[in-house]
Enzyme design. Structure first.
Site, PDB file in Angstrom:
ATOM      1  CB  SER A  44      14.753  63.287  38.031  1.00 40.27           C
ATOM      2  OG  SER A  44      14.857  62.347  36.968  1.00 40.27           O
ATOM      3  CG  ASP A  82      10.437  57.521  39.104  1.00 38.09           C
ATOM      4  OD1 ASP A  82      10.497  56.488  39.800  1.00 38.09           O
ATOM      5  OD2 ASP A  82      11.311  58.399  39.117  1.00 38.09           O
ATOM      6  CE  LYS A 111      12.961  55.172  40.374  1.00 38.44           C
ATOM      7  NZ  LYS A 111      12.654  56.031  41.549  1.00 38.44           N
ATOM      8  CD  GLU A 113      10.792  58.714  45.720  1.00 40.60           C
ATOM      9  OE1 GLU A 113      10.567  59.240  46.833  1.00 40.60           O
ATOM     10  OE2 GLU A 113      11.212  59.358  44.742  1.00 40.60           O
ATOM     11  CD  GLU A 180      18.219  59.612  45.255  1.00 38.79           C
ATOM     12  OE1 GLU A 180      18.541  60.787  44.968  1.00 38.79           O
ATOM     13  OE2 GLU A 180      17.162  59.086  44.874  1.00 38.79           O
TER      14      GLU A 180
END
Length: 262
Positions: A44, A82, A111, A113, A180
């Site tokens: 982000s 991330d 982390k 996704e 999320e």
């Protein structure tokens, strides 16, 4: 606050709520350290720090640079990095980049996704001694493919898919999951279905913890504020006021004073 570890995060399941916010540099990491359990160096930062439209442009070099800075400022909170878009699209690339992230950044976990399709990748990282936090539901790295940020779990099929994803990632060895943009009742069901902590963002309160982007929660971003964000400070106006007063003092000859001169 004692130093937070991967093990201590796992033990918080169904116990104390887990707190996590983003951090991108040493300055703010020092301010946040010990106040929350986890500092996430999120991709982000491409948006909140770099002004991009989404998270996709950021690369591994930038993530490592910012994570090194955060690790220099954090002594107690667990630091998670991330894995950026394109850094784990194959198992081999994922292992290479995760090892690099561990060795070069100082983070305690990575982390990434993805749901059941990333189970083998996560298992490979876990087998090689890398702690992995999963991320399912709304996946920011997929927004271009999906046509925007869309809440998940509205349909029965989506809910069942999320439950399958969570179980697959649990079995692959994740120590925690970020969930999320998921309907609150579905998020609660997901959290109950797995033995690892589920950390929500825009997924209701019936999960094991919460994460927010720091610039959102402290009011530094004056544009669109998502429904799930609570502002705890109007940071932008405070900063602007301070800068305005400094500029005024300089222009009117009040700064520096005799006491501030050598």
């Amino acid at each position: 606050m004692k130093n937070i570890t991967v093990s201590s995060i796992k033990k918080k399941k169904n116990q104390e709520k887990i707190t996590m916010i983003t951090a991108y540099d040493a300055l703010f990491a020092r301010l946040f350290d010990g106040e929350v359990d986890i500092l996430l160096v999120g991709d982000s930062l491409a948006m909140s720090f770099g002004g991009e439209e989404d998270t996709l442009p950021i690369g591994m070099d930038e993530m490592i640079y910012h994570t090194k800075a955060v690790c220099r400022g954090a002594e107690k909170s667990l630091v998670v990095i991330d894995m950026p878009f394109g850094s784990y699209d194959t198992k081999e690339k994922a292992l290479h980049n995760a090892i690099r992230a561990y060795k070069e950044s100082g983070a305690s976990a990575v982390k990434l996704e993805g749901g059941i399709q990333k189970a083998e990748t996560i298992a490979l990282l876990s087998e090689n001694g890398i702690a992995v936090m999963g991320h399912i539901g709304l996946k920011p790295q997929f927004v271009r493919a999906e046509g925007g940020y869309k809440v998940k779990g509205k349909e029965e099929g989506e809910a069942q898919s999320l439950l399958r994803d969570a179980k697959a990632l649990e079995e692959s060895g994740v120590f925690a999951l970020v969930l999320e943009g998921v309907k609150a009742e579905v998020a609660q069901e997901v959290a109950r279905s797995v033995s690892v902590p589920v950390i929500g963002i825009g997924s209701g309160s019936q999960v094991d913890g919460q994460v927010l982007v720091w610039s959102d929660m402290l009011g530094f971003f004056e544009g669109f504020t998502p429904k799930f964000v609570r502002r705890y400070l109007e940071g932008a106006s405070l900063i602007r006021q301070g800068v305005r007063e400094y500029a005024k003092d300089v222009r009117e000859g009040r700064f520096p004073s005799e006491a501030e001169s050598y």
